[in-house]
Design an enzyme around this catalytic site. Sequence first.
Site, mmCIF file in Angstrom:
data_model
loop_
_atom_site.group_PDB
_atom_site.id
_atom_site.type_symbol
_atom_site.label_atom_id
_atom_site.label_comp_id
_atom_site.label_asym_id
_atom_site.label_seq_id
_atom_site.Cartn_x
_atom_site.Cartn_y
_atom_site.Cartn_z
ATOM 1 N N ARG B 52 0.788 -1.212 0.000
ATOM 2 C CA ARG B 52 0.000 0.000 0.000
ATOM 3 C C ARG B 52 0.828 1.274 0.000
ATOM 4 N NH1 ARG B 52 -3.199 -3.347 1.325
ATOM 5 N NH2 ARG B 52 -1.440 -4.176 2.426
ATOM 6 N N THR B 53 1.710 1.384 0.975
ATOM 7 C CA THR B 53 2.426 2.652 1.133
ATOM 8 C C THR B 53 3.314 2.919 -0.091
ATOM 9 O OG1 THR B 53 2.424 2.252 3.499
ATOM 10 C CG2 THR B 53 3.865 3.989 2.717
#
Lengths: 142, 306
Positions: B52-53
């Site tokens: 995600r990040t």
Amino acid sequence: MNIDSIKNGIVIDHITAGKGMDIYNLLKLDSLDCSVAIIKNVTSVKMGKKDIIKIDADIPINMDILGYIDPGVTVNIIRGGERVEKRSISLPDRLVNVIFCKNPRCITSTEQELPHIFKLTDPANRVYRCAYCESKASGRGI
Amino acid sequence: MKRSLIDICDLSTEEIEEMVDVAKDIMRNPQKYSEKCKGKKLAALFFEPSTRTRLSFEAAMYELGGNVLSVSSADSSSASKGESVADTARIVSCYADIIAMRHPKEGAPLVAAMNASIPVINAGDGGHNHPTQTLADICTVSLEKGRLNNLTVGFCGDLKFGRTVHSLIQALSRYSGNRFILISPEELNLPGYIKKDVIEKNRIEYVQTTSLEQVMPELDILYMTRVQKERFFNEEDYLRLKDSYILTPEKLKSARSDLSILHPLPRVNEISVAIDNDPRACYFKQALYGKYMRMALIMKLLGIEP
């Protein structure tokens, strides 16, 4: 008990009784080749008992170490047998390579060339935290 | 002057609110921002697994018209040869305009920022800080609730190692009238220094409990977290604690109709999939808002006017 007065040097006074040897070790005074006297359990009006260190040479003193270990001490500079300066110590805002971070998750645990930096985060309780991981300083390290 | 984001407190509340406004404007007018970072490069240095990040940072930079240089694991970088974080930061400064760094060791992004000549963004350092997740969380709260103050926020799960919890508590402690409810098993309680140095110092009212059901009706926001295997030295402890809190439709029955459920993701089983379509579930929107906040942050640190 008599200890000779010093001509040119430093007297660390008002050391909390029992901390004289710690300060001697932490300031690495054993590596000096001049006379050094540690006087323990001296009677003191203010403190009851105190330790004193006399160093017969004008050497640079790491005030941060003194401030961290025992912020109540005074450092007297002696020239020609007279006290020319009296320095009070306070808790240092920052300690560099005085204490080491013991958190195994801290970057300093794997990159050992990094300076160990601690910041004073709670002066009332003398709490220092690692600048990298914010772990609380435990013990005196060094 | 070069500016980095290592800890959420590196940003003032005014700056965070400005960035929320920029994020909202990006959502309305994405085209206006499509060339803001043309010719700029983001180095995404991820020394620990992340989907995600990392993708959020990469998407943010691409949507600003910039490019991305990427290291996606420690094994594929010079770190595997023993290069220090300081040296990596100096070298990457020669090739990129801004660094986003995730690292398993706490404080590594700070070391990078001390040695890089370009801005460094902490994209998560071990169990310590994760400020851009906090920006996503703050943006979500602002959009869902219309305010950042006078909120009762429940933090549930791993409050000991949960870095997103620590950062969000720091950020929300700066707003008046907020109240925190800390819900966790005893072994995963919020560290004492955060209670003392952040919550109590800011005179924020808080309650510590082990029961999610009991406090559910009080909450404006429920911030769920995952018990993360990688934060435990001992697998036995992980197995014992991993299923401590699972949010189910049954538990939500006593919740307010305007509750907002947040989660930094990834989720394992702590939120039942049966809740995903509940209008109170905000965690997927939260991931989207995170990208807009990262766009606003990249522009801010590169000194680019919105």
